[in-house]
Design a protein around this motif. Structure first.
Motif, PDB file in Angstrom:
ATOM      1  N   LEU A 143     -64.640 -75.220  -6.689  1.00  0.00           N
ATOM      2  CA  LEU A 143     -63.504 -74.857  -7.546  1.00  0.00           C
ATOM      3  C   LEU A 143     -63.680 -73.471  -8.134  1.00  0.00           C
ATOM      4  O   LEU A 143     -62.723 -72.668  -8.146  1.00  0.00           O
ATOM      5  N   ASP A 144     -64.874 -73.133  -8.575  1.00  0.00           N
ATOM      6  CA  ASP A 144     -65.148 -71.784  -9.090  1.00  0.00           C
ATOM      7  C   ASP A 144     -64.921 -70.726  -7.992  1.00  0.00           C
ATOM      8  O   ASP A 144     -64.336 -69.675  -8.256  1.00  0.00           O
ATOM      9  N   ARG A 147     -61.168 -70.327  -7.455  1.00  0.00           N
ATOM     10  CA  ARG A 147     -60.552 -69.613  -8.578  1.00  0.00           C
ATOM     11  C   ARG A 147     -60.850 -68.115  -8.529  1.00  0.00           C
ATOM     12  O   ARG A 147     -59.984 -67.303  -8.848  1.00  0.00           O
ATOM     13  N   ARG A 148     -62.060 -67.754  -8.129  1.00  0.00           N
ATOM     14  CA  ARG A 148     -62.413 -66.339  -8.031  1.00  0.00           C
ATOM     15  C   ARG A 148     -61.626 -65.639  -6.941  1.00  0.00           C
ATOM     16  O   ARG A 148     -61.319 -64.462  -7.045  1.00  0.00           O
TER      17      ARG A 148
END
Length: 150
Positions: A143-144, A147-148
């Protein structure tokens, strides 16, 4: 001391921590081994016959009514899941996706094939669920990463 009594030994916190880290390391190795074995199973034993058009797979998918398109699609999904089981950031998601595929396989086995080999997908769900749970932290990493990029 009788045969039914167990001697009590005290362990220091350092010894307990070392024992815990050894157990944790062994558990990680065992889990990774299961992942590799499942990846080999899905990639070689399950996806490959579908992707090369093995006659047994062709006949099975014709009986289901999905034909070649369904066979190649399921084979590709299984191969993608097998590869993703080996990629740390995708391993939990892959285990969940392959579990969903196995739920579908169970229903197909029950409905179309009268329950023949219906236990196989259920058996495979067990280690997949363990992987999905044990590697759930990789979902946050994924998820990180998404998102990035977004």
């Amino acid at each position: 001391m009788s045969e039914t009594t167990v001697p009590v030994t005290s362990t220091s916190p350092a010894a307990s921590a070392a024992s815990g880290s050894v157990r944790g390391r062994r558990a990680r190795i065992a889990l990774r081994t299961v992942q590799v074995l499942l990846a080999l199973f899905y990639g070689v034993a399950s996806a490959l016959p579908k992707l090369i058009g093995n006659q047994y797979a062709v006949d099975a998918f014709d009986r289901i009514g999905w034909g070649g398109v369904g066979m190649y699609t399921i084979g590709a999904l299984e191969l993608a899941g097998a590869v993703a089981l080996l990629i740390p950031v995708l391993q939990s998601v892959a285990a969940v996706a392959l579990s969903a595929l196995m739920v579908g396989a169970f229903f197909v086995q029950m409905i179309v094939f009268g329950g023949e080999n219906a236990a196989t997908p259920l058996i495979l769900i067990v280690p997949l669920a363990v992987i999905a749970w044990a590697r759930r932290d990789s979902n946050r990493d994924l998820l990180d990463l998404v998102r990035r990029r977004g």
